[in-house]
Design a protein around this motif. Structure first.
Motif, mmCIF file in Angstrom:
data_model
loop_
_atom_site.group_PDB
_atom_site.id
_atom_site.type_symbol
_atom_site.label_atom_id
_atom_site.label_comp_id
_atom_site.label_asym_id
_atom_site.label_seq_id
_atom_site.Cartn_x
_atom_site.Cartn_y
_atom_site.Cartn_z
ATOM 1 N N LYS A 147 -7.060 2.219 1.387
ATOM 2 C CA LYS A 147 -6.350 2.301 0.113
ATOM 3 C C LYS A 147 -4.901 2.725 0.307
ATOM 4 N N SER A 148 -4.575 3.288 1.474
ATOM 5 C CA SER A 148 -3.209 3.705 1.787
ATOM 6 C C SER A 148 -2.890 3.374 3.236
ATOM 7 N N SER B 119 -10.284 4.386 4.024
ATOM 8 C CA SER B 119 -10.833 3.258 3.256
ATOM 9 C C SER B 119 -9.853 2.095 3.134
ATOM 10 N N LEU C 200 0.828 -1.206 0.000
ATOM 11 C CA LEU C 200 0.000 0.000 0.000
ATOM 12 C C LEU C 200 0.864 1.259 0.000
ATOM 13 N N GLY D 119 -1.562 2.986 -9.374
ATOM 14 C CA GLY D 119 -1.668 1.797 -8.548
ATOM 15 C C GLY D 119 -0.399 0.959 -8.457
ATOM 16 N N TYR E 58 -8.489 8.001 1.377
ATOM 17 C CA TYR E 58 -7.659 6.837 1.059
ATOM 18 C C TYR E 58 -7.212 6.128 2.345
#
Length: 111
Positions: free
Chosen positions: A107-108, A105, A2, A58, A102
């Protein structure tokens, strides 16, 4: 792995300069700068820095030395160094919104 997102902050300040300095290091995970790509290119020219700006799509590996992953956040108006422009306030807020979303959620790894 990530990514870690880094906000470039107020475009008329030193935040973009600090972000560009991150191209001198290699991390174990992708470091992604939230910024206007054209503004970063112009700032690198002013600072006489050779930095390859790579659109982040990504990638899960770290960028190399002299490179930066960038997620483009468009500016509303051109930047004059050292002069705040209220019309770019939404740009700064959008960086913060994205980075928080991010992180929240998953995502990072953080901001």
């Amino acid at each position: 792995m990530l990514p870690l997102y880094v906000t470039s902050g107020e475009p008329a300040g030193i935040g973009p300069d600090i972000c560009l300095s991150l191209a001198g290091r290699v991390d174990e995970r992708p470091i992604v700068i939230l910024a206007d790509m054209d503004m970063l290119e112009q700032r690198a020219q002013i600072l006489k820095l050779s930095v390859e700006l790579i659109p982040y799509q990504g990638q899960d590996a770290s960028s190399g030395t002299g490179q930066l992953f960038v997620e483009h956040v468009p500016l509303q108006q051109d930047v004059v160094l050292g002069e705040l422009n209220l019309n770019n306030a939404a740009y700064v807020l959008e960086q913060l919104r994205r980075s928080a979303d991010y992180a929240m959620s998953g995502k990072s790894v953080g901001v």
